[in-house]
Design an enzyme around this catalytic site. Structure first.
Site, short mmCIF file in Angstrom:
data_model
loop_
_atom_site.label_atom_id
_atom_site.label_comp_id
_atom_site.label_asym_id
_atom_site.label_seq_id
_atom_site.Cartn_x
_atom_site.Cartn_y
_atom_site.Cartn_z
N SER A 120 -8.76 -8.47 -4.59
CA SER A 120 -9.84 -7.49 -4.59
C SER A 120 -9.69 -6.30 -5.52
O SER A 120 -10.61 -5.52 -5.69
CB SER A 120 -10.08 -6.97 -3.18
N SER A 147 -13.38 -7.62 -3.32
CA SER A 147 -14.17 -6.68 -2.55
C SER A 147 -14.29 -5.31 -3.18
O SER A 147 -15.22 -4.57 -2.87
CB SER A 147 -13.58 -6.54 -1.16
N LYS A 190 -11.59 3.66 -2.78
CA LYS A 190 -12.27 2.59 -2.05
C LYS A 190 -12.46 3.01 -0.59
O LYS A 190 -11.53 3.53 0.04
CB LYS A 190 -11.41 1.32 -2.14
N1 GLN Z 1 -12.05 -12.18 -2.14
C1 GLN Z 1 -10.95 -12.38 -1.25
C2 GLN Z 1 -11.46 -12.52 0.14
O1 GLN Z 1 -12.62 -12.56 0.31
C3 GLN Z 1 -9.97 -11.26 -1.39
C4 GLN Z 1 -10.28 -10.07 -0.59
C5 GLN Z 1 -9.36 -8.93 -0.81
O2 GLN Z 1 -8.47 -8.99 -1.65
N2 GLN Z 1 -9.54 -7.89 -0.01
O3 GLN Z 1 -10.74 -12.61 1.09
#
Ligand code: GLN
Length: 503
Positions: free
Chosen positions: A180, A156, A81
């Protein structure tokens, strides 16, 4: 041959490499060829690391030819990532503000991959600074779900999950602050793990919300995640929250596939109302299989989980507002000068941040700055921290009744690109079931639980375990995976219409 290689799991590739049935160069080249063939459609990769990956693979092959001792995963390629810093490749965090930036150092997990001689195929797409559930907030275009290119791959870490489910990489690294790793795994039919907080070093993961962030594995099988987890975990003096724990036995637990006598707690608040019917059906089916295999299914209640999302959207942006202050137009990446007026440092910072950050990042910085401001701190940040304690207590009570907890990973299957991108609250709701684990620091895994009846798209099943008990996740998830694959007659991704699927 290429097809056979890319459809192998990491464990299978490791075996064939050790037996010299395949060379690391062949394995790496096959994945690079797959990336070249499909990534124009999928957009999982922001950078492909062709030369370095092939040279690491060649090193593995010559070391093997010389009879040198190699790590079991040596020569097995991996995608990373683009929130994790790497020497020799750009790191963008999915943001314009870091376009063209190269880190002068490697994240600890990258050093570990290098020590194991795992070729790094490249850097994967993400929502800007890991903020989002669809990868649509990337400054470099959305990633597409390989099951249906008009749908989101989750976020994400949509790039890592899409790369793995499109057979572009057998393994990937993600980061999980509120889901994410697990939610993208859920909507792409892959496996994703958020380790215990502190189990894997965060050094070199660009910080989103430091008290919640964790790096973890993405793969197509539970065993592969366990193998990668063993590579990347362990104490790191560069991360002050890193645990003094040795993480062994994960792969053995994944392979054992035995849940006899295990107490599995259904979290009352994390299924039912608000969950898509097909998600609920697959969830119930998994419970039946586990019960038939000798697990004891109990129901637990975690009443404060209702407030987890609300508290997360105060704590996370507060930490974001502080962590992202360093992108000031002086130290990293982009610098934009104000169009007119005096060239003061504040005005350069303002112009750089206005041009360099996207809307979602700005929204969270503003929210966090407000939540932390004098006069509001106790009411917002302070209350949210109290809720966090209540969530931890809910987990303690639940784990007194059950060895692991189970829920759907996400309330829905993959939605259409564009469907929620302009509705932040609808987007945030994707993480209702994943956020509690981050709030309490406990580990979680998502594995494919089948396809929803309504839309034929993957459903994820989540297991949660007490902190430091990651081994239990692998045991429970490895067992359910085995039971499901017996039922399906093979892995879920073999049924994927994924760009030709396993064909
Ligand atoms: N979707 C969640 C957010 O927008 C989690 C993001 C993540 O785990 N980096 O904060």
């Amino acid at each position: 041959m290429t097809q056979e290689i890319i459809h192998s799991t990491a464990a299978q590739l490791a075996e064939k490499l050790a037996a010299k049935e395949l060379s690391a160069v062949e394995v790496t080249q096959a994945h690079l060829d797959r990336i070249a063939a499909v990534d124009g459609d999928v957009n999982a990769f922001l950078h492909v690391n062709t030369e370095e990956a092939l040279s690491v693979a060649a090193e593995v092959d010559s070391a093997r030819a010389n009879g040198e001792d190699l790590h079991a995963l040596a020569g097995v390629p991996i995608a990373v990532k683009d929130l994790i810093v790497t020497v020799g490749q750009p790191t963008t965090a999915g943001s314009k503000i870091l376009e063209g930036w190269h880190s002068p150092y490697d994240a600890t997990v990258i050093k570990k991959l290098r020590a194991a001689k795992m070729p790094i195929l490249g850097k994967t797409n993400l929502d800007e600074f890991a903020m989002g559930s669809s990868t649509e907030h990337s400054a470099y275009g959305s990633t597409r779900n390989p099951w249906d290119l008009d749908r989101i791959p989750g976020g994400s870490g949509g790039g890592s999950a899409a790369a793995v489910s499109a057979f572009e990489a057998p393994l990937a690294l993600g980061t999980d602050t509120g889901g994410s790793i697990r939610q993208p795994a859920s909507v792409t039919g892959s496996v994703g793990v958020k380790p215990t907080y502190g189990g894997v070093s965060r050094y070199g993961a660009i910080a989103m919300a430091s008290s919640l962030d964790q790096i973890g594995p993405v793969s197509r099988t539970v065993l592969d995640s366990a193998l990668l987890h063993e590579v990347i975990s362990g104490h790191d003096p560069y991360d002050s929250t890193s645990l003094q724990e040795s993480w062994t036995g994960l792969a053995a637990a994944a392979a054992s596939g035995d849940v006899k006598g295990m107490r599995i707690g259904i979290i009352k608040e994390l299924h039912g109302e608000g969950y898509q019917a097909g998600v609920e059906n697959r969830f119930n089916e998994s419970l039946e299989l586990l019960k038939a295999a000798g697990a004891e299914i109990v129901e637990v209640s975690c009443p404060n989980f209702e407030y987890a999302l609300g508290a997360y959207y105060l704590i996370m942006p507060s930490e974001v507002s502080s962590n992202l202050a360093k992108f000031d137009g002086v130290r990293f990446g982009l610098r934009v000068l104000p169009e007119e007026g005096p060239l003061t440092i504040e005005r350069v910072m303002g112009a750089t941040r206005a041009a360099g950050f996207g809307d979602e990042v700005k929204r969270r910085i503003i929210l966090g700055t407000y939540a932390l401001s004098a006069g509001y701190y106790d009411a917002y940040y302070g209350s949210a921290q109290k809720v966090r304690t209540l969530i931890q207590r809910d987990f303690d009570a639940a784990f007194a009744q059950a060895d692991v907890l189970i829920s759907p990973t996400a309330p829905t299957t993959a939605f259409k690109l564009g469907e929620k991108v302009d509705d932040p609250l609808a987007m945030y709701l994707n993480d209702v079931a994943t956020i509690p684990a981050n709030m309490a620091g406990v580990p979680g895994i998502s594995i494919p639980g089948g396809l929803a009846d309504e839309d034929g798209l993957p459903v994820g099943i989540q297991f949660l375990a007490p902190a430091r008990q990651d081994v239990r996740l692998y045991r429970a998830a490895g067992a359910l995976e085995k039971l499901l694959e017996e039922k399906w007659g093979g892995p879920l991704l073999a049924q994927a219409p994924v760009l030709g699927g396993a064909k």
